[in-house]
Scaffold this motif. Sequence first.
Motif, PDB file in Angstrom:
ATOM      1  N   ILE A 373      26.375 -24.244 -28.574  1.00 13.74           N
ATOM      2  CA  ILE A 373      25.130 -23.930 -27.856  1.00 13.74           C
ATOM      3  C   ILE A 373      24.121 -25.080 -27.889  1.00 13.74           C
ATOM      4  O   ILE A 373      23.584 -25.461 -26.837  1.00 13.74           O
ATOM      5  CB  ILE A 373      24.511 -22.631 -28.395  1.00 13.74           C
ATOM      6  N   PRO A 374      23.790 -25.666 -29.043  1.00 12.17           N
ATOM      7  CA  PRO A 374      22.772 -26.728 -29.058  1.00 12.17           C
ATOM      8  C   PRO A 374      23.117 -27.908 -28.158  1.00 12.17           C
ATOM      9  O   PRO A 374      22.264 -28.387 -27.388  1.00 12.17           O
ATOM     10  CB  PRO A 374      22.702 -27.135 -30.534  1.00 12.17           C
ATOM     11  N   ASP A 375      24.365 -28.375 -28.237  1.00 14.07           N
ATOM     12  CA  ASP A 375      24.762 -29.524 -27.423  1.00 14.07           C
ATOM     13  C   ASP A 375      24.847 -29.157 -25.938  1.00 14.07           C
ATOM     14  O   ASP A 375      24.590 -30.001 -25.071  1.00 14.07           O
ATOM     15  CB  ASP A 375      26.103 -30.077 -27.901  1.00 14.07           C
ATOM     16  N   HIS A 376      25.234 -27.911 -25.649  1.00  9.21           N
ATOM     17  CA  HIS A 376      25.295 -27.447 -24.265  1.00  9.21           C
ATOM     18  C   HIS A 376      23.902 -27.482 -23.640  1.00  9.21           C
ATOM     19  O   HIS A 376      23.692 -28.018 -22.548  1.00  9.21           O
ATOM     20  CB  HIS A 376      25.873 -26.026 -24.224  1.00  9.21           C
ATOM     21  N   LYS A 377      22.944 -26.924 -24.357  1.00 13.77           N
ATOM     22  CA  LYS A 377      21.573 -26.891 -23.860  1.00 13.77           C
ATOM     23  C   LYS A 377      21.011 -28.300 -23.717  1.00 13.77           C
ATOM     24  O   LYS A 377      20.319 -28.625 -22.742  1.00 13.77           O
ATOM     25  CB  LYS A 377      20.703 -26.060 -24.806  1.00 13.77           C
ATOM     26  N   GLU A 404      15.961 -17.828 -25.744  1.00 17.30           N
ATOM     27  CA  GLU A 404      16.879 -18.047 -26.860  1.00 17.30           C
ATOM     28  C   GLU A 404      18.306 -17.864 -26.358  1.00 17.30           C
ATOM     29  O   GLU A 404      18.651 -16.826 -25.801  1.00 17.30           O
ATOM     30  CB  GLU A 404      16.591 -17.054 -27.997  1.00 17.30           C
ATOM     31  N   TRP A 405      19.127 -18.897 -26.520  1.00 17.28           N
ATOM     32  CA  TRP A 405      20.509 -18.832 -26.056  1.00 17.28           C
ATOM     33  C   TRP A 405      21.368 -18.136 -27.109  1.00 17.28           C
ATOM     34  O   TRP A 405      21.453 -18.586 -28.262  1.00 17.28           O
ATOM     35  CB  TRP A 405      21.036 -20.239 -25.814  1.00 17.28           C
ATOM     36  N   LYS A 406      22.004 -17.062 -26.673  1.00 18.05           N
ATOM     37  CA  LYS A 406      23.010 -16.420 -27.498  1.00 18.05           C
ATOM     38  C   LYS A 406      24.387 -16.773 -26.946  1.00 18.05           C
ATOM     39  O   LYS A 406      24.507 -17.421 -25.906  1.00 18.05           O
ATOM     40  CB  LYS A 406      22.788 -14.909 -27.517  1.00 18.05           C
ATOM     41  N   LYS A 407      25.422 -16.329 -27.625  1.00 19.31           N
ATOM     42  CA  LYS A 407      26.773 -16.672 -27.195  1.00 19.31           C
ATOM     43  C   LYS A 407      27.060 -16.185 -25.775  1.00 19.31           C
ATOM     44  O   LYS A 407      27.641 -16.915 -24.967  1.00 19.31           O
ATOM     45  CB  LYS A 407      27.790 -16.078 -28.170  1.00 19.31           C
ATOM     46  N   ILE A 408      26.617 -14.976 -25.446  1.00 21.31           N
ATOM     47  CA  ILE A 408      26.855 -14.453 -24.099  1.00 21.31           C
ATOM     48  C   ILE A 408      26.100 -15.260 -23.058  1.00 21.31           C
ATOM     49  O   ILE A 408      26.578 -15.468 -21.942  1.00 21.31           O
ATOM     50  CB  ILE A 408      26.480 -12.944 -24.023  1.00 21.31           C
ATOM     51  N   GLN A 410      25.414 -18.507 -23.278  1.00 22.84           N
ATOM     52  CA  GLN A 410      26.137 -19.755 -23.084  1.00 22.84           C
ATOM     53  C   GLN A 410      27.359 -19.558 -22.197  1.00 22.84           C
ATOM     54  O   GLN A 410      27.637 -20.383 -21.313  1.00 22.84           O
ATOM     55  CB  GLN A 410      26.564 -20.342 -24.430  1.00 22.84           C
ATOM     56  N   VAL A 411      28.057 -18.461 -22.400  1.00 27.87           N
ATOM     57  CA  VAL A 411      29.262 -18.199 -21.612  1.00 27.87           C
ATOM     58  C   VAL A 411      28.918 -18.066 -20.129  1.00 27.87           C
ATOM     59  O   VAL A 411      29.562 -18.676 -19.274  1.00 27.87           O
ATOM     60  CB  VAL A 411      29.970 -16.927 -22.137  1.00 27.87           C
ATOM     61  N   THR A 412      27.909 -17.252 -19.805  1.00 24.56           N
ATOM     62  CA  THR A 412      27.573 -17.033 -18.395  1.00 24.56           C
ATOM     63  C   THR A 412      26.970 -18.290 -17.766  1.00 24.56           C
ATOM     64  O   THR A 412      27.239 -18.598 -16.596  1.00 24.56           O
ATOM     65  CB  THR A 412      26.601 -15.852 -18.236  1.00 24.56           C
ATOM     66  N   ILE A 413      26.168 -19.031 -18.548  1.00 20.11           N
ATOM     67  CA  ILE A 413      25.575 -20.259 -18.017  1.00 20.11           C
ATOM     68  C   ILE A 413      26.654 -21.289 -17.710  1.00 20.11           C
ATOM     69  O   ILE A 413      26.523 -22.086 -16.769  1.00 20.11           O
ATOM     70  CB  ILE A 413      24.527 -20.820 -18.995  1.00 20.11           C
ATOM     71  N   SER A 414      27.738 -21.257 -18.464  1.00 22.77           N
ATOM     72  CA  SER A 414      28.805 -22.233 -18.243  1.00 22.77           C
ATOM     73  C   SER A 414      29.377 -22.151 -16.842  1.00 22.77           C
ATOM     74  O   SER A 414      29.824 -23.159 -16.292  1.00 22.77           O
ATOM     75  CB  SER A 414      29.923 -22.039 -19.279  1.00 22.77           C
ATOM     76  N   PHE A 415      29.371 -20.946 -16.248  1.00 19.58           N
ATOM     77  CA  PHE A 415      29.872 -20.842 -14.861  1.00 19.58           C
ATOM     78  C   PHE A 415      28.762 -20.450 -13.878  1.00 19.58           C
ATOM     79  O   PHE A 415      29.021 -19.907 -12.808  1.00 19.58           O
ATOM     80  CB  PHE A 415      31.071 -19.892 -14.746  1.00 19.58           C
ATOM     81  N   GLY A 416      27.485 -20.759 -14.208  1.00 21.59           N
ATOM     82  CA  GLY A 416      26.414 -20.695 -13.220  1.00 21.59           C
ATOM     83  C   GLY A 416      25.640 -19.417 -13.123  1.00 21.59           C
ATOM     84  O   GLY A 416      24.931 -19.213 -12.136  1.00 21.59           O
ATOM     85  N   HIS A 417      25.717 -18.541 -14.112  1.00 25.57           N
ATOM     86  CA  HIS A 417      24.905 -17.324 -14.123  1.00 25.57           C
ATOM     87  C   HIS A 417      24.007 -17.333 -15.358  1.00 25.57           C
ATOM     88  O   HIS A 417      24.408 -17.804 -16.417  1.00 25.57           O
ATOM     89  CB  HIS A 417      25.795 -16.078 -14.131  1.00 25.57           C
ATOM     90  N   GLY A 418      22.803 -16.816 -15.197  1.00 30.32           N
ATOM     91  CA  GLY A 418      21.886 -16.738 -16.333  1.00 30.32           C
ATOM     92  C   GLY A 418      20.886 -17.861 -16.390  1.00 30.32           C
ATOM     93  O   GLY A 418      19.981 -17.847 -17.220  1.00 30.32           O
ATOM     94  N   VAL A 419      21.014 -18.870 -15.525  1.00 25.27           N
ATOM     95  CA  VAL A 419      20.034 -19.944 -15.426  1.00 25.27           C
ATOM     96  C   VAL A 419      19.828 -20.242 -13.945  1.00 25.27           C
ATOM     97  O   VAL A 419      20.787 -20.253 -13.164  1.00 25.27           O
ATOM     98  CB  VAL A 419      20.494 -21.211 -16.185  1.00 25.27           C
TER      99      VAL A 419
END
Length: 582
Positions: A373-377, A404-408, A410-419
């Motif tokens: 999460i930290p490096d992703h953000k 606050e980024w939680k695991k869920i 990060q998962v959704t942001i990885s494919f373009g949802h949640g941000v």
Amino acid sequence: MSFLSRIMVLKSRGHFSTGARGASPRKAGANFEGIRKRKAQQARNRVGIVIFGFAALYCVIGGRMVYYAMSEPQTTSSIPPADRLMASRPDIVDRNGALLATDIRTVSLFAEPHKIVDADEVIEKLSTVLHDLDIKGTYAKLSSKSRFQWLKRQLTPKQQSQILALGIPGIGFRPEKRRFYPGGPTAAHIVGYVNIDNRGVSGMERYIDSQGLADLAAVGMTSNQPLEPVKLSIDVRVQAIVRDVVASSIDKYKSIGGGAVVIDVHTGEILGMASAPDFDPNDPNANGPEGWMNRMTNSTFEMGSTFKSFTIAMGLDEKKITLGDSIDARFPIRMGGYTVKDFHGKGRFLSVPEVFQYSSNIGTAKIADAVGIPDHKAFLTKLGLLTRMKTELPEIATPSSPREWKKINQVTISFGHGVSTTPLQTAVAGAALVNGGVLHPPTFLPRTEEQATEFATQVMNPSSSKDMRYLFEWNGSRGSGRNARVEGFDVGGKTGTADKVVNGRYAHDKNFNAFLAAFPMSNPRYVVLSFSDEPKTDKGNGAALAATSAAPMVKEIIARSAPILGVQPSFGENGSALLVSY
């Protein structure tokens, strides 16, 4: 003796007795001389008083004149000083000098109500020329006790001539300058528009005011002398193509909005950008406020699978994956009551190029998880996707992401949802993926490659960028980017089909579709991003996918604009074939 006779006798005695007491003729002469001197002195005193009065009066008048000369002119909000009415704005031109905005001389109609004899007659005559005249409002102005009222701003020469022929006393004309946009809506959201007093309201018009022109006008230091033109980075030919494609897509896909942009990946210059619906800056109120929103820069969207480009680039740059690795995408991911699955699931291990080609949510989520999460953000922040973009246009929206980024998350942001980010931000970050890993802030002003290095930031390793060029080319030739392919121009990219959030839930029948592309992939020079908001299929019976709505928009833009941009087509292996047969 009668009463009257006695009176006459007494007067006679009195006269002679007075003369007798006069002593002598010499004394009588002296008395006469004294009376004459007194009268002369009185006359001189009176003349002195008159002279003093006139001198005092002229001193008061002179003092008032000096006071008025040194005091600020009194104005009202509706009646600017004459010098401001005629103050010039600089012309706006494209990168080749084509005129986008200029000042033209015009006049405005005013009335002096105290000179108006019959307000009804004046309104009746003016209505024969000004058919949109506000009858009630005009009558109130003409009936007021003020000495100045605007009746109609910025008349045409024909209207002025017709009103003059009416011979109405108590009305007149004041010269003004009006902003004229030769291209109409072609570059509306970039150029912007001005208000009735020639002050910038939006776009580059407002930017010009923010650079000091408005401050100079406020202190009366502007004049009617021509100013140096402001040159923009856009090419009006490319701009016209982009705007035409975007406007046509709304009718073609029955969408509620659309947009596209063309960016030079080595300088960050915007060559063309359009958002629809739009407006005509010559008459911005004609179609209401619906077209004022610049969806490219002032709206944020969940960009869907285009974000997978950044997730995979992050995995490559952090050395968590290589192009030769395989990702287990056999089973859905269950997390916190949510299930992550693939839309085009293959139920097997996928190579990294296949994760990109088949747009695997499972594979992308596992790459993000490997990074953390930290490096992703930090990576998305470094690409400028989580902060407000800096550019000349004032209309810039701020992205939104979880506090606050939680695991869920990060998962959704990885494919373009949640941000949510702006489409232009996504295109700018996409340029960094293919140009060697250099992030160039976007600009609407000309910038050379040497000047661009002053603002550039290295956000990825060049080797990671080289791998991303390979993936873009892979997907362009084998995957969802095939509908954007243009023969000879080596187009690659990534589609993104995102369900829109309606009332807090994802609606499967309302999509936001985008396509992030670059060309030519052998040596990328330009990034093109298009989007279609809530497009329908050609039968109008459901949501269209990005591959069938946004990708064809990119194809048409590149096919029409690439020759203008100076990109030479290449056919055959290594460009060996000069001609292609259709």
